[in-house]
Enzyme design. Structure first.
Site, short mmCIF file in Angstrom:
data_model
loop_
_atom_site.label_atom_id
_atom_site.label_comp_id
_atom_site.label_asym_id
_atom_site.label_seq_id
_atom_site.Cartn_x
_atom_site.Cartn_y
_atom_site.Cartn_z
N ASN A 129 0.83 -1.21 0.00
CA ASN A 129 0.00 0.00 0.00
C ASN A 129 0.87 1.26 0.00
O ASN A 129 0.52 2.25 -0.65
CB ASN A 129 -0.96 0.00 1.20
CG ASN A 129 -2.20 -0.82 0.93
OD1 ASN A 129 -3.07 -0.40 0.17
ND2 ASN A 129 -2.28 -2.01 1.52
N LEU A 165 -2.21 2.10 18.56
CA LEU A 165 -1.75 3.40 19.08
C LEU A 165 -2.70 3.85 20.19
O LEU A 165 -3.91 3.65 20.10
CB LEU A 165 -1.71 4.42 17.95
CG LEU A 165 -0.72 4.06 16.82
CD1 LEU A 165 -0.96 4.94 15.60
CD2 LEU A 165 0.72 4.18 17.31
N HIS A 198 -7.96 -0.35 6.33
CA HIS A 198 -8.34 -1.55 7.08
C HIS A 198 -9.01 -2.52 6.10
O HIS A 198 -9.88 -2.12 5.33
CB HIS A 198 -9.30 -1.19 8.21
CG HIS A 198 -9.69 -2.38 9.03
ND1 HIS A 198 -8.82 -2.97 9.93
CD2 HIS A 198 -10.82 -3.11 9.05
CE1 HIS A 198 -9.42 -4.01 10.48
NE2 HIS A 198 -10.63 -4.13 9.97
#
Ligand code: GAR
Length: 198
Positions: free
Chosen positions: A15, A94, A110
């Site tokens: 990606n 995170l 996602h």
């Protein structure tokens, strides 16, 4: 002035490559840093080959000290001064404290049609749920895991003989179309959603 983009990866970085390749001369943004928490991430060499600065913030020495890891991550990002941070297969959760420092500037891809199937094993869980379609989502990152505002989605049909692995393999090229399309709009302050069908 082009927007400065930092891309965070943990693995192969396909990606990331799609994002960097799309940031051509006429693009409203430019890649300034590829950062990995994993020194062995294959994407680091790919980024270096494309002339992008790379850095590693290894999470392993910070075992049990998430705040320490995130302080180091934050410093590395501040040094690159990004306007936009793209999580691209960055496989560390995170904390809300860290996300608050970059909220509104951080995107994530996602591999599911959110809000379905947050978290891991999304391809397997889509198959187990008997979904007729599968897909991927790019969203703005908020404190809620995989829960921020949706900026774009791509959808593919599920085939009767699909396995988690081949479903993932058929989805990945759609991720490579979706994420650059969303980043272009986001960097242009265009908040219309991207929708792609295979
Ligand atoms: C991609 O499929 C991405 O959607 C997924 O990891 C893969 C990274 O591949 N991200 C997540 O699962 C985040 N929760 P890549 O390194 O080749 O881009």
């Amino acid at each position: 002035m082009k927007k400065r983009v930092a891309i965070l990866i943990s693995g192969g970085g396909s990606n990331m490559v799609a994002l960097v390749r799309d940031m051509d001369a006429g693009h409203p943004a430019e890649p300034v840093l590829v950062l990995s928490n994993n020194p062995d991430a294959g994407g680091l060499a790919k980024a270096a080959d494309m002339g992008i600065s790379t850095t590693v913030v290894d999470h392993r020495p910070f075992k049990g000290n998430r705040a320490g890891f995130e302080a180091e991550l934050h410093s590395a990002l501040v040094a690159a001064n990004p306007d936009i941070i793209c999580l691209a297969g960055f496989m560390r959760i995170l904390t809300p404290d860290f996300i608050a420092k970059w909220e509104g500037k951080m995107l994530n891809i996602h591999p599911s049609i959110l809000p379905l199937f947050t978290g891991l094993h999304t391809h397997q869980r889509s198959l187990e749920a008997g979904m007729a379609v599968h897909g991927c989502t790019v969203h703005s990152v908020t404190a809620e895991l995989d829960g921020g505002p949706i900026l774009g989605q791509a959808v593919i049909p599920v085939q009767s003989d699909d396995t988690p692995d081949n479903l993932a393999a058929r989805l990945l090229p759609m991720e490579h179309r979706l994420y650059p399309a969303v980043l272009r709009k986001f960097a242009s302050n265009d908040d219309t959603k991207v929708v792609l069908f295979s």
